[in-house]
Design an enzyme around this catalytic site. Structure first.
Site, PDB file in Angstrom:
ATOM      1  N   LYS A 159     117.022   1.365  60.984  1.00  0.00           N
ATOM      2  CA  LYS A 159     116.943   0.463  59.842  1.00  0.00           C
ATOM      3  C   LYS A 159     118.027  -0.590  60.018  1.00  0.00           C
ATOM      4  O   LYS A 159     119.209  -0.242  60.229  1.00  0.00           O
ATOM      5  CB  LYS A 159     117.154   1.250  58.547  1.00  0.00           C
ATOM      6  CG  LYS A 159     116.052   2.278  58.281  1.00  0.00           C
ATOM      7  CD  LYS A 159     114.730   1.610  57.957  1.00  0.00           C
ATOM      8  CE  LYS A 159     113.726   2.623  57.418  1.00  0.00           C
ATOM      9  NZ  LYS A 159     112.442   1.982  57.074  1.00  0.00           N
ATOM     10  N   ASP A 184     113.588  -1.806  61.964  1.00  0.00           N
ATOM     11  CA  ASP A 184     112.856  -2.106  60.729  1.00  0.00           C
ATOM     12  C   ASP A 184     113.813  -2.795  59.772  1.00  0.00           C
ATOM     13  O   ASP A 184     114.812  -2.214  59.357  1.00  0.00           O
ATOM     14  CB  ASP A 184     112.341  -0.794  60.116  1.00  0.00           C
ATOM     15  CG  ASP A 184     111.452  -1.028  58.901  1.00  0.00           C
ATOM     16  OD1 ASP A 184     111.323  -2.187  58.445  1.00  0.00           O
ATOM     17  OD2 ASP A 184     110.879  -0.028  58.409  1.00  0.00           O
ATOM     18  N   GLU A 210     109.887  -4.311  62.617  1.00  0.00           N
ATOM     19  CA  GLU A 210     109.022  -4.099  61.461  1.00  0.00           C
ATOM     20  C   GLU A 210     109.509  -4.957  60.304  1.00  0.00           C
ATOM     21  O   GLU A 210     110.713  -5.017  60.024  1.00  0.00           O
ATOM     22  CB  GLU A 210     109.128  -2.621  61.077  1.00  0.00           C
ATOM     23  CG  GLU A 210     107.834  -1.931  60.784  1.00  0.00           C
ATOM     24  CD  GLU A 210     108.114  -0.478  60.403  1.00  0.00           C
ATOM     25  OE1 GLU A 210     108.594   0.270  61.275  1.00  0.00           O
ATOM     26  OE2 GLU A 210     107.867  -0.112  59.248  1.00  0.00           O
ATOM     27  N   ASP A 235     104.689  -4.044  57.443  1.00  0.00           N
ATOM     28  CA  ASP A 235     104.664  -2.792  56.679  1.00  0.00           C
ATOM     29  C   ASP A 235     104.491  -3.124  55.195  1.00  0.00           C
ATOM     30  O   ASP A 235     103.393  -3.012  54.648  1.00  0.00           O
ATOM     31  CB  ASP A 235     105.938  -1.981  56.949  1.00  0.00           C
ATOM     32  CG  ASP A 235     105.971  -0.656  56.199  1.00  0.00           C
ATOM     33  OD1 ASP A 235     105.022  -0.376  55.431  1.00  0.00           O
ATOM     34  OD2 ASP A 235     106.943   0.115  56.354  1.00  0.00           O
ATOM     35  N   LYS A 257     100.620   3.790  55.758  1.00  0.00           N
ATOM     36  CA  LYS A 257     101.177   5.024  55.176  1.00  0.00           C
ATOM     37  C   LYS A 257     100.204   5.528  54.125  1.00  0.00           C
ATOM     38  O   LYS A 257      99.716   4.734  53.303  1.00  0.00           O
ATOM     39  CB  LYS A 257     102.529   4.747  54.520  1.00  0.00           C
ATOM     40  CG  LYS A 257     103.591   4.295  55.491  1.00  0.00           C
ATOM     41  CD  LYS A 257     104.836   3.850  54.766  1.00  0.00           C
ATOM     42  CE  LYS A 257     105.846   3.297  55.769  1.00  0.00           C
ATOM     43  NZ  LYS A 257     106.927   2.556  55.112  1.00  0.00           N
TER      44      LYS A 257
HETATM   45 MG    MG Z   1     108.885   0.066  57.435  1.00  0.00          MG
END
Ligand code: MG
Length: 342
Positions: A159, A184, A210, A235, A257
């Site tokens: 992240k 991401d 991402e 995303d 997701k």
């Molecule tokens: Mg993500």
């Protein structure tokens, strides 16, 4: 079918922070549907406040669905049940995902086959999953990366989106020089800034980035994609199948997701829509138990990139039946989702 559910508190090993938010308390909702023969199917809702859901809103959505589910006699009628009972997707995607997972689990148990077999898929074709390292103090990042290396995860997802990105990625490369690395940004950057940041981080050897910019900023994604040296995956910009056509040309791929899109059936629609538009497909998760991960993992043979480590981030997992070893996802050969309570 009889509907029952239970709210389960989730505790992560480490505080889990991304560019958008630091999360404190988390809950999953365990959903059970029991048919007239007494067979039960299980699903999990993993509500995300970002997508307008909490454990309370999931329970409220389940209560709205209760009468229609109790009237439904045939769990195999997934498409019909989705259309008839579960049409108010806005703010209830994870509740819907839990029901659709429970229906698939129940169908598999009734027919005596694992869900991935129902879908015609070979689990050995699933890609390796990454392990996600959240934003944290450098010494904690080092500890997390060491643990991931000890567990032989071949892919890490970092992240990013803070001033410490270079420092953190340096630590990752010190501890794991050969690991495959993805980042991401969770909407952290403005488009021009994103291009500069990605170029600055590129030397650490990144597979893709991402969601570099805001979810609504499709032109910003296109701007970044046209200038960035690595692929761009959407995303937060890609919630369900109808979001995909406007992303064509703006990104290289999408991240699906179950808790975001509304479950296995919608995820399949997204995979086929993305493929029809030449996009690559990633399958991700929230922080979830093995029950939630098992539902997503049934689809993993259809995707290019997997990020199904949600249960590996937990201090305690209330379910078992799916394993992740060295980044390999091992699905149960048991009927349905193959998940049992510990
Ligand atoms: Mg993500």
């Amino acid at each position: 079918m009889k509907l029952e559910y239970e709210v389960l508190p989730l505790r992560t090993k480490y505080r889990f922070t991304i560019a958008r938010a630091a999360h404190g308390e988390r809950y999953a909702v365990w959903v059970r549907l029991t048919d007239e023969d007494g067979l039960d199917g299980w699903g999990e809702a993993d509500p995300s406040p970002y997508y307008g859901e909490t454990a309370d809103s999931v329970c409220a959505a389940l209560e709205r669905y209760r009468a229609a589910l109790e009237e439904a006699r045939d769990p195999l009628a997934v498409q019909e049940i989705e259309a008839a009972c579960l049409d108010d997707l806005a703010g209830a995607a994870s509740a819907r995902a839990a029901i659709v997972s429970a229906l698939h689990d129940l169908i598999g148990k009734r027919l005596g086959v694992p869900v991935h077999r129902l879908l015609g898929l070979d689990p050995s074709r699933a890609p390796w999953t990454s392990f996600t390292v959240g934003i944290d103090e450098p010494d904690i990042v080092r500890r997390k990366v060491r643990e991931a290396v000890a567990d032989e995860f071949p892919i890490l997802k970092l992240k990013v989106g803070t001033d410490a990105d270079e420092e953190v990625l340096s630590i990752v490369r010190e501890e794991a020089p050969d690991v495959r690395l993805r980042v991401d940004a969770n909407t952290a950057w403005q488009p021009k800034q994103a291009v500069a940041r990605i170029r600055a981080l590129e030397s650490f050897g990144l597979e893709f980035v991402e969601q570099p910019v805001a979810a609504h900023d499709i032109d910003g994604l296109r701007f970044v994609r046209e200038r960035a040296p690595i692929p761009v995956i959407a995303d937060e910009s890609c919630v369900r199948a109808t979001d995909i056509p406007r992303l064509v040309g703006a990104v290289d791929g999408i991240n699906i997701k179950l808790a975001k899109c509304g479950g296995i059936a919608e995820a399949l629609r997204m995979i086929h829509t993305a493929r029809a538009h030449g996009l690559s497909v990633m399958l991700g998760c929230m922080v979830e138990t093995s029950l939630g991960i098992a539902a997503a993992a049934q689809l993993a043979p259809l995707v290019d990139f997997a990020d199904l480590d949600g249960a590996a981030l937990l201090a305690e997992d209330p379910f078992t039946g799916i394993g992740i070893a060295r980044g390999r996802i091992h699905l149960s050969g048991e009927p349905g989702l193959g998940v049992i309570r510990r």
